[in-house]
Design a protein around this motif. Structure first.
Motif, PDB file in Angstrom:
ATOM      1  N   LYS A   1      59.102  61.197  26.550  1.00 50.20           N
ATOM      2  CA  LYS A   1      59.108  62.120  25.453  1.00 50.20           C
ATOM      3  C   LYS A   1      58.777  62.052  24.075  1.00 50.20           C
ATOM      4  CE  LYS A   1      58.058  67.369  24.521  1.00 50.20           C
ATOM      5  NZ  LYS A   1      58.625  68.508  25.076  1.00 50.20           N
ATOM      6  N   GLU A   2      60.555  61.401  23.588  1.00 49.78           N
ATOM      7  CA  GLU A   2      60.266  60.514  22.435  1.00 49.78           C
ATOM      8  C   GLU A   2      60.456  59.462  22.469  1.00 49.78           C
ATOM      9  OE1 GLU A   2      61.661  63.067  20.096  1.00 49.78           O
ATOM     10  OE2 GLU A   2      61.421  64.827  21.423  1.00 49.78           O
ATOM     11  N   GLU A   3      60.726  58.627  23.279  1.00 48.66           N
ATOM     12  CA  GLU A   3      61.039  56.861  23.271  1.00 48.66           C
ATOM     13  C   GLU A   3      59.264  56.838  23.501  1.00 48.66           C
ATOM     14  OE1 GLU A   3      62.893  55.136  25.719  1.00 48.66           O
ATOM     15  OE2 GLU A   3      65.119  56.432  25.035  1.00 48.66           O
ATOM     16  N   LYS A   4      58.734  55.960  22.680  1.00 49.39           N
ATOM     17  CA  LYS A   4      57.438  55.356  22.404  1.00 49.39           C
ATOM     18  C   LYS A   4      57.929  54.584  22.997  1.00 49.39           C
ATOM     19  CE  LYS A   4      56.204  59.470  21.388  1.00 49.39           C
ATOM     20  NZ  LYS A   4      55.605  60.639  22.373  1.00 49.39           N
ATOM     21  N   LYS A   5      57.150  53.760  24.400  1.00 52.37           N
ATOM     22  CA  LYS A   5      57.397  52.234  24.813  1.00 52.37           C
ATOM     23  C   LYS A   5      55.698  52.562  25.723  1.00 52.37           C
ATOM     24  CE  LYS A   5      61.998  51.940  25.472  1.00 52.37           C
ATOM     25  NZ  LYS A   5      63.300  51.546  26.957  1.00 52.37           N
ATOM     26  N   SER A   6      55.241  51.083  25.584  1.00 56.04           N
ATOM     27  CA  SER A   6      53.950  50.888  26.335  1.00 56.04           C
ATOM     28  C   SER A   6      54.037  51.554  27.887  1.00 56.04           C
ATOM     29  CB  SER A   6      54.164  49.543  26.196  1.00 56.04           C
ATOM     30  OG  SER A   6      54.675  48.117  26.796  1.00 56.04           O
ATOM     31  N   ILE A   7      52.727  51.222  28.432  1.00 54.71           N
ATOM     32  CA  ILE A   7      52.913  52.037  30.017  1.00 54.71           C
ATOM     33  C   ILE A   7      53.572  50.537  30.584  1.00 54.71           C
ATOM     34  CG2 ILE A   7      51.673  51.949  32.317  1.00 54.71           C
ATOM     35  CD1 ILE A   7      51.396  54.299  30.220  1.00 54.71           C
ATOM     36  N   PRO A   8      53.242  49.439  30.432  1.00 57.01           N
ATOM     37  CA  PRO A   8      54.540  48.066  31.366  1.00 57.01           C
ATOM     38  C   PRO A   8      55.592  48.050  31.399  1.00 57.01           C
ATOM     39  CG  PRO A   8      51.896  46.868  30.365  1.00 57.01           C
ATOM     40  CD  PRO A   8      52.607  48.339  29.649  1.00 57.01           C
ATOM     41  N   GLU A   9      55.970  48.507  30.207  1.00 57.78           N
ATOM     42  CA  GLU A   9      57.037  48.659  29.724  1.00 57.78           C
ATOM     43  C   GLU A   9      58.289  49.595  31.078  1.00 57.78           C
ATOM     44  OE1 GLU A   9      59.104  47.535  25.198  1.00 57.78           O
ATOM     45  OE2 GLU A   9      57.613  49.408  25.498  1.00 57.78           O
ATOM     46  N   ILE A  10      57.511  50.978  30.168  1.00 56.61           N
ATOM     47  CA  ILE A  10      58.378  51.596  31.880  1.00 56.61           C
ATOM     48  C   ILE A  10      57.286  52.195  33.047  1.00 56.61           C
ATOM     49  CG2 ILE A  10      57.022  54.395  31.518  1.00 56.61           C
ATOM     50  CD1 ILE A  10      55.857  55.036  29.175  1.00 56.61           C
TER      51      ILE A  10
ATOM     52  N   ILE B   1      42.934  70.442  28.944  1.00 57.74           N
ATOM     53  CA  ILE B   1      44.288  69.716  29.136  1.00 57.74           C
ATOM     54  C   ILE B   1      43.127  68.716  29.889  1.00 57.74           C
ATOM     55  CG2 ILE B   1      45.775  69.499  31.731  1.00 57.74           C
ATOM     56  CD1 ILE B   1      45.677  71.689  31.599  1.00 57.74           C
ATOM     57  N   SER B   2      43.223  67.230  29.123  1.00 57.54           N
ATOM     58  CA  SER B   2      43.295  66.133  29.569  1.00 57.54           C
ATOM     59  C   SER B   2      44.089  65.147  30.034  1.00 57.54           C
ATOM     60  CB  SER B   2      43.146  65.654  28.022  1.00 57.54           C
ATOM     61  OG  SER B   2      42.855  63.908  28.118  1.00 57.54           O
ATOM     62  N   VAL B   3      44.153  64.764  30.733  1.00 54.34           N
ATOM     63  CA  VAL B   3      45.228  64.162  32.138  1.00 54.34           C
ATOM     64  C   VAL B   3      44.454  62.273  32.190  1.00 54.34           C
ATOM     65  CG1 VAL B   3      45.737  64.151  34.495  1.00 54.34           C
ATOM     66  CG2 VAL B   3      45.097  65.824  33.797  1.00 54.34           C
ATOM     67  N   GLN B   4      44.590  61.407  32.628  1.00 54.87           N
ATOM     68  CA  GLN B   4      44.610  59.815  32.675  1.00 54.87           C
ATOM     69  C   GLN B   4      45.931  59.368  34.276  1.00 54.87           C
ATOM     70  OE1 GLN B   4      43.977  57.384  28.953  1.00 54.87           O
ATOM     71  NE2 GLN B   4      44.928  59.540  28.167  1.00 54.87           N
ATOM     72  N   LEU B   5      45.418  59.096  34.898  1.00 61.93           N
ATOM     73  CA  LEU B   5      45.800  57.693  36.094  1.00 61.93           C
ATOM     74  C   LEU B   5      44.975  56.519  35.668  1.00 61.93           C
ATOM     75  CD1 LEU B   5      47.029  57.700  38.812  1.00 61.93           C
ATOM     76  CD2 LEU B   5      45.282  57.884  39.325  1.00 61.93           C
ATOM     77  N   ILE B   6      47.137  55.773  35.052  1.00 67.11           N
ATOM     78  CA  ILE B   6      47.097  54.766  34.828  1.00 67.11           C
ATOM     79  C   ILE B   6      47.485  53.465  36.061  1.00 67.11           C
ATOM     80  CG2 ILE B   6      47.691  52.947  32.892  1.00 67.11           C
ATOM     81  CD1 ILE B   6      47.574  55.561  31.245  1.00 67.11           C
ATOM     82  N   GLN B   7      47.087  52.290  36.011  1.00 70.60           N
ATOM     83  CA  GLN B   7      47.890  51.829  36.612  1.00 70.60           C
ATOM     84  C   GLN B   7      48.405  50.995  35.769  1.00 70.60           C
ATOM     85  OE1 GLN B   7      45.563  48.100  38.672  1.00 70.60           O
ATOM     86  NE2 GLN B   7      46.029  48.649  40.569  1.00 70.60           N
TER      87      GLN B   7
END
Length: 202
Positions: free
Chosen positions: A48-57, A80-86
């Motif tokens: 919520k505070e750490e802004k990292k890339s999707i691959p990093e997370i 409500i907006s929702v996204q499912l990311i690979q």
């Protein structure tokens, strides 16, 4: 998979409980599906505070899919907006935007879990479909109060626990059979006693 804390796009800080509550519910809904390993809230809260890339997370949590989204609420209206990311290639497998009234919150939450399962080609059993649809209360306002109670409970402060108990009791006043509100009340009372902020109840 991991559900990242949803971003609150509202300007009212008093509505912060809404984004946290929606995140928790989606985690719980997806956890009801067999074969899914859903990372717990305590492990994802830091993002919520750490802004990292999707691959990093994805690497840090050891997951293949990440769910993220935004929420906004104004009186009885919500978005409500929702996204499912690979994670592997950052492909957005599915996304949707729900513009609804608060009274439709239970249907929205169930739909999100079912749509994610469909996109991941998961065949739900009749029992799983039923579990996803089940809400602990049919009273949207009681649910509203419960989410606020959990928000303050998460703070683990003396004042936060007092407020959480107030909200749980208000929820129970609207629905005396609301099991989650009873559980919240018990959790808050236990922590109060543990830290010496209230006497032990035997």
């Amino acid at each position: 998979m991991a559900v990242l804390p949803f971003d609150d796009l509202g300007s009212d800080e008093e509505q912060a409980w809404f984004s946290d509550g929606i995140t928790d519910v989606i985690i719980n809904q997806l956890s009801k599906i067999s074969g899914y390993r859903v990372i717990g809230r305590t492990s994802t809260l830091k993002y919520k505070e750490e802004k990292k890339s999707i691959p990093e997370i994805g690497v840090e949590l050891g997951v293949n899919y990440i769910i993220e989204g935004t929420v906004q609420r104004q009186e009885n209206d919500m978005r409500i907006s929702v996204q499912l990311i690979q994670v592997l290639n950052e492909d957005h497998i599915w996304s949707d935007l729900y513009d609804r009234e608060w009274k439709d919150i239970f249907d929205v939450q169930s739909d999100i879990a079912q749509r994610i399962a469909e996109e991941l080609k998961t065949v739900l059993t009749p029992e799983e479909r039923e579990q996803i649809k089940i809400s602990q209360t049919e009273n949207p306002e009681a649910y509203n109060l419960y989410l606020q109670g959990r928000f303050h409970w998460q703070k683990r402060t003396e004042e936060g626990l007092k407020k959480s108990i107030e909200y749980f009791e208000k929820a129970l006043a609207l629905d005396t059979d609301y099991a989650l509100a009873y559980a919240g009340l018990a959790d808050a009372s236990f922590i109060q006693s543990w830290y010496g902020w209230a006497p032990w109840v035997e």
